[in-house]
Design a protein around this motif. Structure first.
Motif, PDB file in Angstrom:
ATOM      1  N   SER A 184       0.819  -1.219   0.000  1.00 27.45           N
ATOM      2  CA  SER A 184       0.000   0.000   0.000  1.00 27.45           C
ATOM      3  C   SER A 184       0.850   1.265   0.000  1.00 27.45           C
ATOM      4  CB  SER A 184      -0.937  -0.010   1.216  1.00 27.45           C
ATOM      5  OG  SER A 184      -0.197  -0.058   2.418  1.00 27.45           O
TER       6      SER A 184
ATOM      7  N   ASN B 273      -0.218   2.690  -4.389  1.00 29.93           N
ATOM      8  CA  ASN B 273      -1.590   2.218  -4.628  1.00 29.93           C
ATOM      9  C   ASN B 273      -1.740   0.977  -3.769  1.00 29.93           C
ATOM     10  OD1 ASN B 273      -0.862   3.792  -6.788  1.00 29.93           O
ATOM     11  ND2 ASN B 273      -1.649   2.430  -8.332  1.00 29.93           N
TER      12      ASN B 273
ATOM     13  N   THR C 219      -4.067  -4.319  -9.138  1.00 29.41           N
ATOM     14  CA  THR C 219      -4.469  -3.090  -8.462  1.00 29.41           C
ATOM     15  C   THR C 219      -5.861  -3.253  -7.856  1.00 29.41           C
ATOM     16  OG1 THR C 219      -3.163  -1.775 -10.005  1.00 29.41           O
ATOM     17  CG2 THR C 219      -4.876  -0.615  -8.774  1.00 29.41           C
ATOM     18  N   ILE C 220      -5.990  -2.782  -6.611  1.00 27.87           N
ATOM     19  CA  ILE C 220      -7.289  -2.773  -5.940  1.00 27.87           C
ATOM     20  C   ILE C 220      -7.896  -1.385  -6.091  1.00 27.87           C
ATOM     21  CG2 ILE C 220      -8.503  -2.960  -3.740  1.00 27.87           C
ATOM     22  CD1 ILE C 220      -6.232  -4.753  -2.732  1.00 27.87           C
ATOM     23  N   ASP C 221      -9.086  -1.318  -6.687  1.00 25.42           N
ATOM     24  CA  ASP C 221      -9.885  -0.090  -6.692  1.00 25.42           C
ATOM     25  C   ASP C 221     -10.734  -0.181  -5.427  1.00 25.42           C
ATOM     26  OD1 ASP C 221     -11.776   1.891  -6.947  1.00 25.42           O
ATOM     27  OD2 ASP C 221     -12.422   1.305  -8.957  1.00 25.42           O
ATOM     28  N   CYS C 222     -10.316   0.546  -4.386  1.00 25.22           N
ATOM     29  CA  CYS C 222     -10.988   0.408  -3.088  1.00 25.22           C
ATOM     30  C   CYS C 222     -12.051   1.468  -2.837  1.00 25.22           C
ATOM     31  CB  CYS C 222      -9.977   0.353  -1.952  1.00 25.22           C
ATOM     32  SG  CYS C 222      -8.805   1.692  -1.933  1.00 25.22           S
ATOM     33  N   GLY C 223     -12.214   2.411  -3.757  1.00 23.41           N
ATOM     34  CA  GLY C 223     -13.271   3.413  -3.631  1.00 23.41           C
ATOM     35  C   GLY C 223     -13.267   4.066  -2.267  1.00 23.41           C
TER      36      GLY C 223
ATOM     37  N   CYS D 185     -10.806   2.660   1.098  1.00 20.79           N
ATOM     38  CA  CYS D 185      -9.336   2.720   1.146  1.00 20.79           C
ATOM     39  C   CYS D 185      -8.810   2.939   2.562  1.00 20.79           C
ATOM     40  CB  CYS D 185      -8.808   3.808   0.216  1.00 20.79           C
ATOM     41  SG  CYS D 185      -9.078   3.453  -1.535  1.00 20.79           S
TER      42      CYS D 185
ATOM     43  N   ILE E 220     -12.707  -6.103 -12.521  1.00 18.89           N
ATOM     44  CA  ILE E 220     -12.787  -4.929 -13.396  1.00 18.89           C
ATOM     45  C   ILE E 220     -12.202  -5.335 -14.741  1.00 18.89           C
ATOM     46  CG2 ILE E 220     -11.998  -2.575 -13.847  1.00 18.89           C
ATOM     47  CD1 ILE E 220     -11.901  -2.146 -10.809  1.00 18.89           C
TER      48      ILE E 220
ATOM     49  N   ASN F  91      -7.041  -5.442 -12.554  1.00 20.89           N
ATOM     50  CA  ASN F  91      -7.715  -4.578 -11.587  1.00 20.89           C
ATOM     51  C   ASN F  91      -8.931  -5.267 -10.989  1.00 20.89           C
ATOM     52  OD1 ASN F  91      -6.335  -1.794 -12.042  1.00 20.89           O
ATOM     53  ND2 ASN F  91      -6.778  -2.566 -14.092  1.00 20.89           N
TER      54      ASN F  91
ATOM     55  N   ARG G 162     -12.200  -4.603  -8.028  1.00 17.97           N
ATOM     56  CA  ARG G 162     -12.951  -3.619  -7.241  1.00 17.97           C
ATOM     57  C   ARG G 162     -13.265  -4.233  -5.881  1.00 17.97           C
ATOM     58  NH1 ARG G 162     -16.342  -2.248 -10.688  1.00 17.97           N
ATOM     59  NH2 ARG G 162     -15.285  -0.329 -11.220  1.00 17.97           N
TER      60      ARG G 162
END
Length: 178
Positions: A129, A132, A140-144, A147, A167, A171, A173
């Motif tokens: 971390s 990103n 990659t984590i899209d943690c919205g 995070c 995603i 990636n 989500r």
């Protein structure tokens, strides 16, 4: 002399039967996402079904590779593979070699399908971390809006897992923390 020839023939048949038993064609299923696991170090593994658990809800980490198979996340595969016994494998290495014979099916999972991944296990962190959120420096984590909660859990808890959706190939989500 005839007895010697007969004996050698019999031994040859036994050896060839033993070799045949060491190589077999098996069907396996590969799940739509790779799992995080601890082998010699934290790593991704395929999740597979083979034998008695084929077409069930049970999946096992697969620490080997399948020669000739290119995995693409988001698909469940049914494969026909040659499973060969390796005589005297290296320490901590698989005693089997798998080679793709045929892709029997490749089914895309729905965009609504979610799955759980371990992000930290007994203190071993699968997530970097620093810039990103990267799982094993590759996905990659899209943690919205999760995070900060993810960062806190990774810093304070011994075991952390999350629920994800695909995603694309690189990636995921994050939709929930467990």
């Amino acid at each position: 002399m005839k007895k010697l020839i007969l004996l050698l023939t019999f031994i040859g048949v036994l050896i060839s039967c033993e070799e045949e038993n060491q190589n077999e064609i098996v069907d396996i299923r590969v799940n739509h996402y790779k799992n995080t696991a601890l082998g010699l170090s934290p790593q991704f593994t395929l999740l597979i079904q083979e034998g008695a658990i084929l077409n069930t809800d049970t999946w096992h980490n697969f620490y080997s590779s399948i020669e000739g198979f290119t995995y693409e996340p988001g698909y469940i595969y049914a494969l026909s593979v040659k499973k060969e016994t390796i005589q005297n494998p290296l320490q901590d290495a698989s005693s089997f070699k798998y080679s793709l014979q045929e892709i029997l099916s490749k089914e895309k999972v729905s965009e609504d399908v979610s799955f759980d991944l371990t992000l930290k296990l007994e203190g071993d962190n699968f997530v970097n971390s620093s810039s990103n959120f990267l799982i094993l420096d590759s996905i990659t984590i899209d943690c919205g809006n999760l995070c900060q909660e993810l960062e806190n859990k990774l810093q304070t808890e011994n075991n952390v897992s999350g629920t994800f959706k695909h995603i694309d190939e690189n990636n995921l989500r994050l939709i929930g923390l467990n």
